[in-house]
Design an enzyme around this catalytic site. Structure first.
Site, PDB file in Angstrom:
ATOM      1  N   HIS A   1       0.823  -1.212   0.000  1.00 53.63           N
ATOM      2  CA  HIS A   1       0.000   0.000   0.000  1.00 53.63           C
ATOM      3  C   HIS A   1       0.860   1.267   0.000  1.00 53.63           C
ATOM      4  O   HIS A   1       0.349   2.367  -0.161  1.00 53.63           O
ATOM      5  CB  HIS A   1      -1.042  -0.024   1.140  1.00 53.63           C
ATOM      6  CG  HIS A   1      -0.527   0.346   2.506  1.00 53.63           C
ATOM      7  ND1 HIS A   1      -0.295  -0.573   3.496  1.00 53.63           N
ATOM      8  CD2 HIS A   1      -0.229   1.540   3.055  1.00 53.63           C
ATOM      9  CE1 HIS A   1       0.133   0.036   4.577  1.00 53.63           C
ATOM     10  NE2 HIS A   1       0.187   1.330   4.349  1.00 53.63           N
TER      11      HIS A   1
ATOM     12  N   SER B   1       4.446   2.675   7.778  1.00 53.43           N
ATOM     13  CA  SER B   1       4.076   1.577   6.881  1.00 53.43           C
ATOM     14  C   SER B   1       5.266   1.091   6.076  1.00 53.43           C
ATOM     15  O   SER B   1       5.935   1.887   5.423  1.00 53.43           O
ATOM     16  CB  SER B   1       2.974   2.029   5.922  1.00 53.43           C
ATOM     17  OG  SER B   1       1.746   2.014   6.571  1.00 53.43           O
TER      18      SER B   1
ATOM     19  N   LEU C   1      -8.187 -23.256  -0.353  1.00 55.81           N
ATOM     20  CA  LEU C   1      -8.798 -24.532  -0.738  1.00 55.81           C
ATOM     21  C   LEU C   1     -10.089 -24.273  -1.509  1.00 55.81           C
ATOM     22  O   LEU C   1     -10.778 -25.198  -1.903  1.00 55.81           O
ATOM     23  CB  LEU C   1      -9.103 -25.375   0.507  1.00 55.81           C
ATOM     24  CG  LEU C   1      -7.918 -25.933   1.306  1.00 55.81           C
ATOM     25  CD1 LEU C   1      -8.427 -26.662   2.550  1.00 55.81           C
ATOM     26  CD2 LEU C   1      -7.106 -26.897   0.446  1.00 55.81           C
TER      27      LEU C   1
ATOM     28  N   ASP D   1       0.022  -7.404   1.517  1.00 50.50           N
ATOM     29  CA  ASP D   1       0.495  -6.026   1.671  1.00 50.50           C
ATOM     30  C   ASP D   1       2.012  -5.927   1.716  1.00 50.50           C
ATOM     31  O   ASP D   1       2.574  -5.220   2.545  1.00 50.50           O
ATOM     32  CB  ASP D   1      -0.133  -5.387   2.923  1.00 50.50           C
ATOM     33  CG  ASP D   1       0.046  -3.860   2.925  1.00 50.50           C
ATOM     34  OD1 ASP D   1       0.375  -3.306   1.856  1.00 50.50           O
ATOM     35  OD2 ASP D   1      -0.135  -3.246   3.996  1.00 50.50           O
TER      36      ASP D   1
END
Lengths: 533, 335
Positions: A71, A184, A241, A101
């Site tokens: 991001h 971040s 799955l 991310d």
């Protein structure tokens, strides 16, 4: 404040009880400062090229690979990274993991870059120190990161994502270390300075969009699973799955059952049915739906897992273990995905780097032969195949089978036919010469015996082979090829890697053909002298 | 730099030999079994339907912060091993907005031992343990935050934007953040002993900042006592009416609430004895600022006959502090 500290130190030192405690505290503080000083040079301030926003990042290899949040990079293919040395570097976005991310950057500049080693996020316990570094509020105009300290406030948390399976944080690390906008993509270190996560999101409450003591880091163990794919330049998807489970209260406690699945899902194809109980996943018991979700979401698409199920039919319980290759969870439309292009130049560069490192690991090129329980091989000249201790055949490095004696009685034809070829493949690799491999290309990652591997496709002795190297050590773990001659995929598994003559080489090789083991030999020695005898 | 100081203090209070990291780790580990996750009624505005409670008695008595989500027949407590148990309110402390619940099922329950009264020291390490943002489910562990006991104080706090005043007594303030869901959790020291029960996130009326606080466990001893004995309510407050002060403030319309100017002082009343006069403007009752007549009257209701109250008043251009000793109300009272 410094004065206050000094005063308090003096006061504390004055009391009898404070003596040893004070010393311990000062030692701990000094150690923490050392740890921070060691890690800090590898922490970068990441900016968008157009100057619109940014975040943090951390270098994880001397070649200039750095981790940040997806991001932070968005759809950009190039970023700018400022390092604490005060310089701004150009960085290419190599691979992206939008669901996890994570984005992998490659910095361009003078090598070697400072970097930090990856730790083990599963070793973290609540209460451990957690040090974050990065560029909160984009404060670091000189690119020197801000350091914050706190504790691990929770482990194995699951934080749901946004939009089309974006920014999901499975099995992540919760910290009370102050994490703010701009942190971040920055590193989370444990108290000893080992990289355990990438800080990426925070919980916000009435206090607004800044630190409230609840931050989350993507675990480094998850990232490690995706690194080969990222280095191969890919847009990677997480595994699924294509089935969901839920917890059901029972008299004896709780069980986890499959409650929804697609008809054409990998789960259904493997034989799982609605209502089946999920007992084990990937080798460990399942403790509930959350536990399952945590553990499957950290795995990439295409990895093989073992799923243990339990089904009660006519009052009788059947348990079975199914091997399933995970499907991928799409995070975007095809057009979205096309925005991320694999850079062929990078792949060539990275493949060459990997092979150079991994093949050099076998040791000096003089080690050109070996002798094992059933075979004796030289890089040049014929390989000698022994059965019951006697030489019955010789096989050239081209794999050609030259019959002699009673070989056909001693060895089934198919096995004997492969043996020389497989031995020759090994010998060629053992030469440590990357040139023996043609058209080599890193294609991504996989997992073999619990180890994350880099998968390289290449031509070796005239045929296309797939080589799998341990992503961390560089050990060759598997060679496989699909040939018409054998009518299927032949897999040579190499194990028992041990140091020898200035290198590390496998001491056992197991050949599987059509899923059956056809050869399982210990390699006794790798010396030239032995091979010449 | 602050952290360095913190580390020093923490180490001095902690067992000396243990590595600092292990102290926090072990305390958290030891405390988890006594902290339970609560799931209750939902659907009230933006209020969470989850919370935390801390076990304080082997019979399953746990304390938590008062919340709408507790007011349901289907209140459930999730123990540290993931077991879900029914729970019900057994006693209340309305003044401190704390509630005691009893968790059903066989004991003995793990529980936290309290610190000795008066033992808490400003500057000591504390851990706040609670299910912040409902991050933990089943047998997963609640969130842990590390910080300091920042102050032992009385605060002028409010909850959210409503101007409802809350507890005026002593609270522990901490920078180990409390978040939605952690209210009712435990504030523990580095020996794993309970200092207090976490309250909800409150806003200071003076600074508009949000603060994290805990109610000292020693002040909750009567609540635990009543919960154990099965006495849901404390001696009813109505039986002990507010004391008489003798101040008659100005009153205008019904809904307006002007500043607390004194209109008249009853002769011989505590206010008269303290020297209060007509036209004095009352600024503060104790530590609490009273901007309006309504706030003044509401604040005074907290005090009973025999209580001492310090009023801060403005007379002309000077500010005075006057001490009143309330006496018993007369028939008809003063309203």
């Amino acid at each position: 404040l410094r004065i206050l500290l000094t005063i308090s130190l003096v006061l504390l030192a004055g009391t009898a009880r404070a003596g040893p405690a004070l010393e311990a505290a000062l030692a701990a503080e000094a150690e923490r400062i050392r740890v921070i000083e060691r890690c800090l040079p590898a922490v970068g301030a990441v900016f968008r090229k157009d100057g619109g926003g940014g975040g943090s990042g951390v270098l994880i290899s001397p070649e200039g690979y750095a981790l940040t949040n997806q991001h932070v990079t968005g759809n950009a293919s190039e970023m700018r990274v400022g390092l604490p040395d005060g310089r701004l570097y150009r960085a290419t976005v190599i691979g992206v993991d939008p669901m996890g991310d994570i984005a992998l950057l490659r910095l361009h500049g003078e090598r070697p870059f400072p970097f930090v080693a990856l730790g083990d996020s599963d070793s973290l316990r609540v209460g451990d120190w957690a040090i974050a570094m990065g560029n909160p509020f984009l404060l670091a105009t000189d690119f020197r990161p801000t350091v914050t300290l706190g504790i691990v406030g929770g482990v194995h948390r699951f934080q749901p994502g946004r939009g089309a399976n974006r920014l999901v944080y499975p099995d992540c690390i919760q910290v009370d270390t102050p994490i703010n906008p701009g942190n971040s993509g920055g590193p989370l270190f444990d108290g000893r300075g080992r990289l355990v996560g990438i800080n990426g999101r925070i919980s916000v409450g009435p206090r607004g969009r800044n630190n409230v003591g609840v931050g989350f880091a993507v675990s480094i163990n998850q990232i490690r699973n995706f690194l080969p794919d990222l280095r191969a330049g890919r847009w990677v998807d997480h595994g699924t799955l294509d089935a969901t489970v839920r917890d059901e209260e029972t008299e004896g406690g709780r069980r986890t059952i499959f409650d929804r699945m697609y008809e054409d899902s990998v789960a259904a194809k493997a034989g799982i049915r609605l209502g089946d109980e999920l007992v084990t996943f990937d080798g460990r018991p399942v403790r509930g739906a959350n536990d399952f979700l945590n553990r499957i979401t950290v795995l990439p698409e295409g990895w093989q897992v073992e799923v243990g199920i339990r089904r009660v039919r006519d009052g009788k319980a059947i348990e079975k273990t199914l091997r399933i290759r995970l499907a991928g969870i799409p995070t975007a439309t095809e057009t979205d995905r096309k925005k991320h292009e694999i850079d062929p130049e990078h792949v060539t560069w990275e493949t060459a780097r990997l092979l150079r490192r991994n093949l050099a690991r076998w040791g000096p090129a003089k080690a050109d032969g070996y002798r094992g329980a059933g075979v004796e091989v030289k890089r040049t000249g014929p390989a000698l195949v022994r059965t019951r201790g006697e030489v019955v055949e010789s096989v050239g490095p081209d794999g050609a089978w030259r019959r002699r004696g009673d070989a056909r009685e001693a060895l089934p034809e198919l096995r004997a036919g492969r043996l020389g070829r497989d031995a020759a493949l090994l010998a060629a690799l053992a030469s440590g010469d990357p040139a023996s491999l043609g058209e080599a290309r890193l294609v991504g990652g996989d997992r073999i015996e619990g180890r994350v591997v880099d998968v390289v496709r290449a031509k070796l002795l005239g045929e296309e082979v797939v080589l799998s190297f341990d992503a961390e050590t560089g050990d060759l773990l598997r060679v496989s090829e699909t040939t018409e001659a054998t009518g299927g995929t032949v897999t040579i598994l190499l194990s028992d890697h041990r140091p020898v003559e200035g290198g590390v080489r496998p001491h056992r090789w197991t050949v599987r053909l059509h899923g059956r083991i056809v050869q399982d030999d210990r390699i006794e020695t790798w010396s030239i002298e032995e091979a010449k005898r | 730099m602050r952290l360095a100081v913190v580390v020093l203090l923490g180490l001095l209070l902690a067992p000396v030999a243990a590595e600092e990291r292990d102290v926090v780790r072990e305390v958290a580990e030891r405390s988890f079994p006594s902290v339970v996750k609560l799931h209750g009624a939902s659907g009230f505005a933006r209020l969470p339907s989850y919370g935390t409670a801390v076990l304080v008695h082997p019979d399953g008595i746990a304390l938590t912060a008062r919340s709408v989500m507790l007011e349901t027949e289907s209140l459930r407590a999730v123990l540290h091993d993931g077991t879900r148990r029914k729970a019900r309110i057994v006693a209340r402390d309305d003044e401190r907005e704390m509630v005691a619940i009893r968790i059903e099922g066989p004991g003995p329950f793990p529980h936290l031992k309290p610190i000795e009264p008066g033992e808490a020291r400003v500057g000591q390490w504390v851990l706040s343990i609670g299910n912040a943002f409902r991050l933990a489910d089943g047998d997963e562990r609640p969130s842990v935050n590390l910080g300091l006991l920042a102050a032992v104080t009385r605060l002028d706090l409010r909850l959210g934007l409503s101007d409802r005043t809350v507890y005026r007594g002593r609270v522990y303030l901490t920078d180990a953040n409390v978040n939605p869901g952690s209210a009712g959790g435990a504030m523990v020291d580095l020996d794993g002993r309970l200092l207090g029960v976490l309250g909800r996130v409150l806003e200071s009326r003076a600074t508009r900042t949000l603060v994290s606080h805990a109610i000292p466990i020693e002040d909750l001893a009567p609540l635990i006592d009543r919960a154990v004995k099965g006495e849901p309510h404390e001696a009813r407050r109505e039986e002990r009416p507010p004391g008489r002060h003798g101040i008659r403030p100005f009153r205008f319309g019904l809904h307006r609430s002007p500043p607390a100017y004194v209109d008249r002082v009853d002769g011989g009343s505590p206010a008269a004895k303290a020297g209060l006069r007509k036209n004095d403007l009352i600024l503060r009752v104790g530590e609490v600022t009273v901007p309006t007549i309504r706030a003044f009257l509401r604040e005074m209701k907290r005090f009973h006959a025999g209580d001492e109250v310090v009023l801060t008043v403005k007379r002309g251009t000077t500010v005075l502090k006057l001490k009143l000793v309330l006496d018993a109300p007369r028939k008809g009272g003063e309203r």
